[in-house]
Motif scaffolding. Structure first.
Motif, PDB file in Angstrom:
ATOM      1  N   PHE A 109      -4.086  -5.964  -5.660  1.00 27.35           N
ATOM      2  CA  PHE A 109      -3.465  -7.234  -5.962  1.00 27.35           C
ATOM      3  C   PHE A 109      -3.744  -7.464  -7.434  1.00 27.35           C
ATOM      4  O   PHE A 109      -4.771  -7.047  -7.942  1.00 27.35           O
ATOM      5  CB  PHE A 109      -4.096  -8.367  -5.153  1.00 27.35           C
TER       6      PHE A 109
ATOM      7  N   TRP B  10     -11.395   4.967   5.649  1.00 33.05           N
ATOM      8  CA  TRP B  10     -10.537   4.161   6.511  1.00 33.05           C
ATOM      9  C   TRP B  10     -10.281   4.872   7.824  1.00 33.05           C
ATOM     10  O   TRP B  10      -9.800   6.001   7.850  1.00 33.05           O
ATOM     11  CB  TRP B  10      -9.210   3.891   5.791  1.00 33.05           C
TER      12      TRP B  10
ATOM     13  N   ALA C 217      -9.049  -1.042   2.077  1.00 35.56           N
ATOM     14  CA  ALA C 217      -8.889   0.355   2.486  1.00 35.56           C
ATOM     15  C   ALA C 217      -8.897   1.275   1.274  1.00 35.56           C
ATOM     16  O   ALA C 217      -9.218   2.451   1.374  1.00 35.56           O
ATOM     17  CB  ALA C 217      -7.592   0.526   3.269  1.00 35.56           C
ATOM     18  N   ALA C 218      -8.511   0.706   0.111  1.00 38.51           N
ATOM     19  CA  ALA C 218      -8.498   1.526  -1.094  1.00 38.51           C
ATOM     20  C   ALA C 218      -9.911   1.952  -1.471  1.00 38.51           C
ATOM     21  O   ALA C 218     -10.125   2.916  -2.175  1.00 38.51           O
ATOM     22  CB  ALA C 218      -7.874   0.737  -2.246  1.00 38.51           C
TER      23      ALA C 218
ATOM     24  N   VAL D  45      -5.564   5.711   0.128  1.00 34.46           N
ATOM     25  CA  VAL D  45      -4.786   4.470   0.127  1.00 34.46           C
ATOM     26  C   VAL D  45      -4.815   3.841  -1.258  1.00 34.46           C
ATOM     27  O   VAL D  45      -5.868   3.668  -1.842  1.00 34.46           O
ATOM     28  CB  VAL D  45      -5.384   3.459   1.135  1.00 34.46           C
ATOM     29  N   TYR D  46      -3.658   3.511  -1.775  1.00 38.39           N
ATOM     30  CA  TYR D  46      -3.569   2.806  -3.053  1.00 38.39           C
ATOM     31  C   TYR D  46      -2.996   1.432  -2.777  1.00 38.39           C
ATOM     32  O   TYR D  46      -1.883   1.288  -2.328  1.00 38.39           O
ATOM     33  CB  TYR D  46      -2.663   3.550  -4.033  1.00 38.39           C
ATOM     34  N   GLN D  47      -3.792   0.427  -3.038  1.00 33.83           N
ATOM     35  CA  GLN D  47      -3.315  -0.924  -2.806  1.00 33.83           C
ATOM     36  C   GLN D  47      -4.056  -1.854  -3.761  1.00 33.83           C
ATOM     37  O   GLN D  47      -5.259  -1.788  -3.878  1.00 33.83           O
ATOM     38  CB  GLN D  47      -3.570  -1.347  -1.361  1.00 33.83           C
TER      39      GLN D  47
ATOM     40  N   PRO E  89       0.814  -1.218   0.000  1.00 34.61           N
ATOM     41  CA  PRO E  89       0.000   0.000   0.000  1.00 34.61           C
ATOM     42  C   PRO E  89       0.845   1.265   0.000  1.00 34.61           C
ATOM     43  O   PRO E  89       1.943   1.273   0.506  1.00 34.61           O
ATOM     44  CB  PRO E  89      -0.762  -0.093   1.323  1.00 34.61           C
TER      45      PRO E  89
ATOM     46  N   PHE F  42       5.667  -2.189   5.447  1.00 31.74           N
ATOM     47  CA  PHE F  42       4.265  -1.958   5.132  1.00 31.74           C
ATOM     48  C   PHE F  42       3.949  -0.506   5.471  1.00 31.74           C
ATOM     49  O   PHE F  42       3.942  -0.106   6.629  1.00 31.74           O
ATOM     50  CB  PHE F  42       3.419  -2.912   5.975  1.00 31.74           C
ATOM     51  N   ALA F  43       3.688   0.274   4.408  1.00 35.64           N
ATOM     52  CA  ALA F  43       3.493   1.698   4.656  1.00 35.64           C
ATOM     53  C   ALA F  43       2.079   2.036   5.086  1.00 35.64           C
ATOM     54  O   ALA F  43       1.768   3.183   5.380  1.00 35.64           O
ATOM     55  CB  ALA F  43       3.834   2.460   3.376  1.00 35.64           C
ATOM     56  N   GLY F  44       1.219   1.053   5.125  1.00 37.75           N
ATOM     57  CA  GLY F  44      -0.191   1.365   5.343  1.00 37.75           C
ATOM     58  C   GLY F  44      -0.641   1.378   6.779  1.00 37.75           C
ATOM     59  O   GLY F  44      -1.714   0.874   7.103  1.00 37.75           O
ATOM     60  N   MET F  45       0.161   1.878   7.694  1.00 39.13           N
ATOM     61  CA  MET F  45      -0.291   1.963   9.082  1.00 39.13           C
ATOM     62  C   MET F  45       0.574   2.985   9.816  1.00 39.13           C
ATOM     63  O   MET F  45       1.580   3.459   9.286  1.00 39.13           O
ATOM     64  CB  MET F  45      -0.207   0.615   9.773  1.00 39.13           C
TER      65      MET F  45
ATOM     66  N   ALA G  95      -4.021  -0.537   6.615  1.00 41.58           N
ATOM     67  CA  ALA G  95      -4.754  -0.383   5.364  1.00 41.58           C
ATOM     68  C   ALA G  95      -4.762  -1.729   4.669  1.00 41.58           C
ATOM     69  O   ALA G  95      -3.876  -2.059   3.911  1.00 41.58           O
ATOM     70  CB  ALA G  95      -4.059   0.642   4.490  1.00 41.58           C
ATOM     71  N   THR G  96      -5.770  -2.530   4.963  1.00 44.12           N
ATOM     72  CA  THR G  96      -5.868  -3.803   4.255  1.00 44.12           C
ATOM     73  C   THR G  96      -6.363  -3.511   2.844  1.00 44.12           C
ATOM     74  O   THR G  96      -6.645  -2.373   2.501  1.00 44.12           O
ATOM     75  CB  THR G  96      -6.853  -4.743   4.970  1.00 44.12           C
ATOM     76  N   ARG G  97      -6.508  -4.538   2.048  1.00 46.56           N
ATOM     77  CA  ARG G  97      -6.827  -4.359   0.639  1.00 46.56           C
ATOM     78  C   ARG G  97      -8.029  -3.450   0.423  1.00 46.56           C
ATOM     79  O   ARG G  97      -8.048  -2.598  -0.455  1.00 46.56           O
ATOM     80  CB  ARG G  97      -7.070  -5.725   0.013  1.00 46.56           C
TER      81      ARG G  97
ATOM     82  N   LEU H 281     -14.591  -2.444  -6.170  1.00 46.68           N
ATOM     83  CA  LEU H 281     -14.025  -2.528  -4.826  1.00 46.68           C
ATOM     84  C   LEU H 281     -13.152  -1.320  -4.570  1.00 46.68           C
ATOM     85  O   LEU H 281     -12.853  -0.985  -3.445  1.00 46.68           O
ATOM     86  CB  LEU H 281     -13.165  -3.790  -4.685  1.00 46.68           C
ATOM     87  N   VAL H 282     -12.730  -0.703  -5.681  1.00 49.50           N
ATOM     88  CA  VAL H 282     -11.786   0.394  -5.559  1.00 49.50           C
ATOM     89  C   VAL H 282     -12.486   1.688  -5.900  1.00 49.50           C
ATOM     90  O   VAL H 282     -13.091   1.806  -6.947  1.00 49.50           O
ATOM     91  CB  VAL H 282     -10.598   0.198  -6.532  1.00 49.50           C
TER      92      VAL H 282
ATOM     93  N   ILE I 132       0.232   5.463   0.645  1.00 47.57           N
ATOM     94  CA  ILE I 132      -0.762   6.436   1.075  1.00 47.57           C
ATOM     95  C   ILE I 132      -0.364   7.803   0.529  1.00 47.57           C
ATOM     96  O   ILE I 132       0.666   8.354   0.908  1.00 47.57           O
ATOM     97  CB  ILE I 132      -0.866   6.468   2.608  1.00 47.57           C
TER      98      ILE I 132
END
Lengths: 178, 710, 418
Positions: free
Chosen positions: A61, B215, B210-211, A57-59, A50, B646-649, B206-208, A176-177, A52
């Protein structure tokens, strides 16, 4: 051809295991596991982020298999002509001819060629044995997020178009995004 | 019960979900597993279920009952027959009951895989109140708080059978898309998410999703404050559901007074969530209805689990999001009735479980359980009643706090029997180990969490060796100890459980699933006589108890409140100086379930070693690069995990993965002291006062690189 | 129409396949194809000669096509009689035997030959090159009786030969003029990790030195270095580089420089005469003319030449040099498509001394033009290769380029790109 909607992929890895089971692929090595073990995987999942930026948030799969390209770089790269394209567009490998030189791997932009315990190359075969029976491919059938689509190019274009259109109209729906 | 040929439909038990699957068998060997596209789960499956072939034929499975012949943990075993094994276990239990009384026997299970009702029934049938599960920090609090507040368990309505889908979904400390299908499943949730307009994610990371979400990066252990803060906004701005509050809740004025102590700015300071986000989330949930809240297990693994859940349930109630289509619903069970009745029909023992005096909600009927940490302490000190223990499918050395203390206790038992598929570190220290069958080798009714359906698990192949299904083991043990409550054989037992639906096991096998869906589900049941004559909820006041009369009766605060975690920068500032990072052991992966599946090659290759998420800034300061092995240390001990940047926290938080051991390392420990997060957790007071929950998600730690040779 | 092809390597094979494939499509009749080659075996892959020497692959596995290939495509062959010269005015080739072949179209795909350094004793019988199958066969025969070997030149082929012989149990030394291995492939930093791996395998590296004499007397044989050092070896392989084989165009109007110069249609300066493969200097994406001694280029150039020979105007727009080092315990690769000038290029590097990882990316206005990677994920190479080949802009993902598995972010953008 195959399309994976990265906006829906949740990184559950079910596609990898579904494919492994469908093709009875080897896991190696397992006991004891090495630092970077990978059995041949005809579909692979990568994580992006991710990150930010400005509080957003950009994440993602993204799951990638052989794309069965119209102009396959692997085919021209293979010294011994072991890779060919079927009439229906699905790529296939003649394992008797393959010498495991990996020239296809150095040419494929997706890193799709996988090598089994014999060192021979294998590619996603779009589960054509399932397609023939009217079933979906193993990855598409099991994906809980319904993000994999396999079909003719015009079918896929339609689906992508529909999704893009609805994202514009109703930004909260069908994605979802955000 | 013959073995099916060619294609067999059954139900997967690799997690709590229960996807329907089609298995291809040839000459008694499983060739292929895939999802049943015509079922409720629409043919989807997860990595774990799909890898089941590698479970069934795994060379590490225990094949025969074995009895210890050396010292505990020496690894010297003698193969014995089932007769001998069951006779021995039954004898030890009987002797203990005769010499010390029924409380000296503890019956335990782990996460449970649909055989919970058998465990409960067994414990009750032999008369012991000391039934132990990890429930006090997992699912138990939900059970209890929903029960006392609303009268029954509430689930998110993702199905739209009432004509509406949720407009706002909150995932509170939950990653339903990849883990923990406790009643709801990923495929249903993802479909509902597509239709939802608002998605709020409460998670330090920031789990998946979160995008996609609003959040709220909450500080671990402060969720109660967040819920109370949201209610403060909703109540003060008049956004609550006036009609529902007026007619169907009890204690609103007193709740209103309580939430005044939690204005958004104060809550922002406590939770580290920006004030605007708290306010926005509150407004969204209250105005864009229907809404539902998916509760995660992390809320239950802390020192204030009960009140945190109470606060969240109150949040559901004041917004009128109960029993409304697309909100929280108590499902009408299938024609079989709730399968839990199978356990509850045996009268509860007269004696109270261990810890009942202190943890009174945990000990409250009907699902009274003993407090595990107190029980283990009693064994260690010799002052507790428990002398003999039987564990069905649990790995206490990995799942309970402070593994060192757990082992100490297990070693002091007079007799320990364990039933498992593999020689887990716990099984290695047992006196008798019973081999358990896989779900592909089992006949049973799957009802993990009472909801709108039950499904048939059909035996597809014979077990290797002499492994028996859990229900058979319980039945045979039960027959020896309390025959009046047990059956001639498993089929009889299954027929009995299905009697209310008017079908036999044979019939159920071909039907596959009994479900109440669409028109058969009833919304707004409180407006009918479903629970109470004349309408109402199954609570003492007949209303949703924002002010809980039961909590009051038990001597606890009847209104929710926030309490700082036991270890935090604010409660233990001295400790914080030495251990400057907040640790959560909540890291999960979609292809493992607690300590399961490390020996499954297709799954293990996806991530062979445990990983701990560290913020890149923090990692830089500590000299840690992505992929380095690091030590994570707390006052209890230290473990090794691989660092993932992990940058999401928040940089002050570190999230480790739980339940790791290495089956390929030599026994008896199988590397359980290397990376197991419960080396770090504490089994000492204070716990949650009502449920006794231990803290797994808000601890203090320090992290530093592993040097070469360590 | 008669098409004469001089050469029987990947470029030549690719060309004939292109001709026959399009012939059907264009409904052209009467195309007679002659393939002339000085080698007598069917077309084979020269990249695997070391695998052949090691016994990993047999000769048959090296052949590019099946045994019936030439018959199936109705190709007339004359092997073993090398082409001596070309009479471009009268449009015919002259063979060593004196035989002559008229042509309507000619494709020169003569490949490259090894550079023979002026070392005294280079013609001794224990000295070999490693360029053709015949070389490999000779080496393979001799190996059983050899204990020590010296490789002259630590280029890509040199270290490949070194690791192969090392794996067969010989005591191997490598002598290199410059102060690092693979100087034409990797920078010193990356080469350092390669050297570390080679030394770990027990291969002796002598850098910054050169062989001044190769000797063989009754008691010993080996080489003498400029520094005075003597290395005993009963097998010496010379790998100091290759040059395009252009001798046959000597008395023609065909323009040459470092190689035979062709345009993007693979045409030489003389009409109806084409060239492809290791022998040519071809234009790349950035307008530079470069030599490319790589498999991928040869195949693509051959195909392009074949198309243009039958009238399909296909353009060769790219020429990428891809070097993958074989025989190491990890993947090491260098891929480049030389830009006009490196001056305004941005250079990004990443390294990990402990793990022996090195990566260097050169960007020209956000487009990758050069890449060097040591101990990187093999799955990444193909992506970089294509990105360099088509000059893709990776400006957006500059900070992700050093990730171990790169695939994700880029393919999100253009899933149907390739």
């Amino acid at each position: 051809m195959i399309f994976v909607d990265h906006e829906r992929c949740i990184g559950c890895y079910a596609c990898i295991v579904a494919c492994k089971m469908e093709h009875d692929l080897a896991p190696y090595p397992t006991s004891p596991p090495t630092a970077e073990p990978k059995g041949p995987r005809l579909i692979r999942v990568f994580q992006v982020g991710p990150e930010i930026k400005d509080g957003k948030v950009y994440q993602y799969f993204v799951a990638i298999s052989c794309m069965h390209c119209t102009d396959p770089q692997c085919m021209s790269a293979c010294p011994v002509n072991a890779i060919s394209k079927r009439v229906d567009g699905i790529m296939q490998v003649d394992r008797d001819r393959c010498i495991g030189c990996k020239f296809c791997l150095w040419a494929c932009p997706y890193g799709a060629p996988q090598f089994d315990l014999d060192g021979k190359m294998m590619l996603c075969d779009l589960c054509f044995h399932r397609l023939q029976e009217g079933k979906k491919t193993a990855c598409e059938a099991h994906c809980p997020a319904r993000c994999i689509y396999v079909g003719a190019p015009d079918e896929i274009s339609k689906i992508i178009g529909q999704r893009a259109a609805s994202r514009i109209e109703k930004p909260h729906e069908s994605s979802l995004v955000a | 019960m013959g073995i099916a040929e060619n294609l067999v439909k059954t139900t997967c038990k690799s997690c709590h979900g229960g996807c329907r699957v089609i298995v291809t068998v040839e000459n008694g060997k499983i060739m292929h597993i895939e999802g049943d596209s015509e079922s409720l789960t629409e043919g989807t499956m997860c990595a774990k279920g799909l890898a089941s072939i590698k479970e069934v034929y795994n060379p590490n499975r225990i094949l025969y009952p074995i009895k210890r012949v050396g010292e505990r943990g020496e690894g010297k075993w003698k193969r014995i027959s089932w007769e001998e094994a069951l006779d021995l276990v039954a004898q030890k239990i009987k002797e203990a009951i005769e010499n010390y009384g029924p409380s000296s026997v503890a019956i335990g299970q782990g996460t449970g895989r649909g055989y919970n009702r058998y465990t409960f029934r067994f414990a009750r049938s032999i008369g012991t109140p000391n039934l132990f599960l990890p429930a006090h920090f997992c699912y138990g609090p939900r059970l209890a708080t929903f029960g006392i507040t609303v009268g029954g368990r509430l689930y998110c309505d993702y199905h739209g059978w009432g004509g509406e889908y949720p407009k706002t979904i909150i995932h509170w400390g939950k990653q339903l898309e990849i883990t923990n299908a406790d009643g709801e499943m990923a495929v249903w949730f993802l479909k509902a998410l597509e239709k939802a307009e608002y998605f709020i994610l409460v998670d330090p990371r920031a789990t998946r999703l979160a995008a996609r979400a609003l959040w709220l990066p909450v500080r671990p252990g402060t969720d109660a404050a967040l819920a109370l803060g949201m209610m403060n906004v909703i109540i003060n701005e008049g956004l609550f559901d006036e009609d529902f509050v007026e007619n169907w809740t009890y204690g609103f004025e007193r709740l209103k007074e309580r939430v005044q102590e939690y204005p958004p700015d104060k809550v922002a300071e406590i939770t580290w969530v920006p004030e605007e986000k708290i306010v926005e989330a509150a407004r969204v949930f209250a105005t864009h209805k229907p809404g539902c809240i998916q509760i995660g297990e992390c809320l239950e693994a802390g020192n204030n689990s009960t009140q945190t859940l109470r606060a969240i349930i109150c949040l559901m109630a004041i917004t009128g999001n109960i029993e409304r289509p697309g909100s929280m619903i108590n499902w009408v069970p299938p024609d079989t009735g709730p399968m839990e009745d199978f356990a509850l029909e045996v009268p509860a023992p007269k004696e109270l479980p261990i810890g009942a005096g202190r943890f009174r909600l945990l000990a409250r009927p009907p699902f009274a359980m003993c407090h595990v940490e107190t029980m283990l302490e009693g064994i260690r000190s010799g002052k507790g009643p428990v002398k003999v223990m039987h564990i069905q499918g649990s790995n206490p050395l990995v799942c309970y706090a402070n593994s060192k203390a757990v082992l100490e206790a297990l070693l002091k038992l007079e007799f320990l029997s364990v039933a498992d598929l593999y020689m887990s570190p716990t099984a290695e220290y047992a006196d008798v180990v019973l081999p358990v069958a896989h779900w592909l080798e089992t006949d049973d009714i799957y009802d993990m969490h009472p909801r709108f359906f039950v499904s048939a698990i059909q035996k597809v192949v014979e077990s290797p060796g002499e492994a028996w299904p859990d229900n058979k083991i319980y039945n045979e043990l039960g027959k020896r100890l309390a025959p009046q409550w047990w059956f001639n054989n498993v089929e009889e037992m299954l027929n009995y459980q299905l009697r209310k639906a008017g079908i036999t096991w044979e019939q159920f096998k071909s039907i596959g699933v009994l479900a109440k869906t669409v028109k058969d589900q009833v919304y707004y049941k409180y407006k009918t006589g479903y629970w109470k004559k004349g309408g109402g909820f199954d609570t003492p006041t007949g209303k949703v108890e924002l002010y809980s009369t039961v909590m009051e009766e038990l001597g606890y605060d009847p209104l929710p409140y926030f309490k700082e975690p036991n270890e935090s920068p604010f409660t233990t500032p001295e400790l914080y100086k030495e251990y400057p990072l907040i640790l959560s052991t909540g890291g999960r992966l979609p292809y493992y379930f607690h300590s399961q599946y490390r020996q499954n090659p297709w799954l293990r290759e996806l991530q062979p070693y445990p990983t701990v998420q560290i913020h890149p800034e923090t990692a830089k300061k500590l000299g840690i690069k992505d992929g380095d092995w690091v030590w994570i240390e707390t006052p209890r001990g230290r473990i090794k995990q691989k660092a993932i940047l992990f940058a999401g926290m928040d940089p002050r938080i570190v999230v480790a993965q739980a339940s790791w051991y290495y089956p390929e390392k030599p026994g008896p420990d199988h590397g359980v002291w290397d990376s197991n997060a419960n080396i770090l957790t504490s089994n000492e007071l204070p716990f949650d006062p009502a449920m006794g929950s231990t803290t797994f998600r808000a601890l203090l730690c320090k992290v530093y690189p592993v040097k070469e040779g360590e | 129409m008669r098409i004469v092809i001089v050469g029987n390597g990947p470029a030549a094979i690719s060309a004939v396949e292109a001709i026959r494939a399009h012939q059907m499509m264009l409904e052209l009749n009467d195309i007679e194809i002659w393939m002339l080659s000085k080698e007598t075996t069917p077309a084979y892959a020269p990249m695997f000669l070391t695998d052949y020497i090691m016994g990993k692959l047999e000769e048959k596995s090296l052949y590019l096509r099946g045994s019936n290939f030439y018959n199936q495509l109705e190709i007339k062959t004359l092997f073993g009689d090398p082409v001596d010269g070309i009479d471009d005015r009268n449009r015919r080739v002259i063979l060593q035997s004196g035989r002559e072949f008229d042509f309507d179209r000619l494709l020169i795909a003569t490949g490259a030959v090894p550079i023979k350094p002026p070392i005294k004793g280079i013609d001794r019988e224990h000295v070999f090159f490693l360029n053709k199958l015949s070389d490999a066969k000779q080496i393979a025969k001799k190996i059983a009786a050899c204990k020590k070997a010296t490789i002259i030149g630590a280029g890509a082929i040199g270290i490949e030969a070194a690791t192969a012989l090392n794996a067969l149990g010989l005591d191997v030394s490598v002598v290199e003029l410059l102060d690092q291995v693979v100087p034409a492939v990797l920078d010193k930093e990356g080469a350092h990790y390669v050297e570390r791996n080679l030394r770990k395998k027990g291969i002796k590296l002598v850098l910054g030195d050169r062989v001044s004499e190769i000797f063989c007397n009754s008691s010993s044989k080996g080489c003498v270095l400029e520094s005075g050092k003597i290395i005993e070896s009963d097998l010496i392989i010379v790998c100091v580089g290759v040059r395009p084989y252009m001798d046959i165009v000597n008395s023609t109007d065909i323009k040459t420089s470092k190689g035979i110069i062709v345009n993007e249609k693979m045409e030489t300066s003389v009409p109806d005469i084409y060239a492809a493969g290791d022998a040519v200097e071809s234009p790349n994406l950035h307008g530079n003319y470069t030599l490319n001694f790589t498999w991928y280029s040869a195949v693509e150039q051959g195909w392009t030449a074949g198309c243009n020979i039958v009238g399909i105007k296909r353009q060769l727009t790219t020429s990428v040099c891809v070097n993958i080092l074989k025989g190491l315990d990890f993947v090491a690769a260098a891929i480049t498509q030389a830009p006009k000038s490196l001056n305004k290029c941005e250079v990004l590097t990443s390294k990990d001394e402990e793990k022996g990882i090195f990566e260097k990316i050169v960007l020209d206005k956000g487009h990758i033009v050069q890449y060097q990677g040591v101990n990187v994920s093999p799955n990444k190479i193909g992506f970089i290769h294509q990105a360099i080949k088509f000059g893709k802009s990776v400006e957006k993902f500059k900070d992700q380029l050093f990730k171990y598995d790169l695939i994700g972010p880029y393919t999100l953008e253009m899933p149907f790109l390739f």
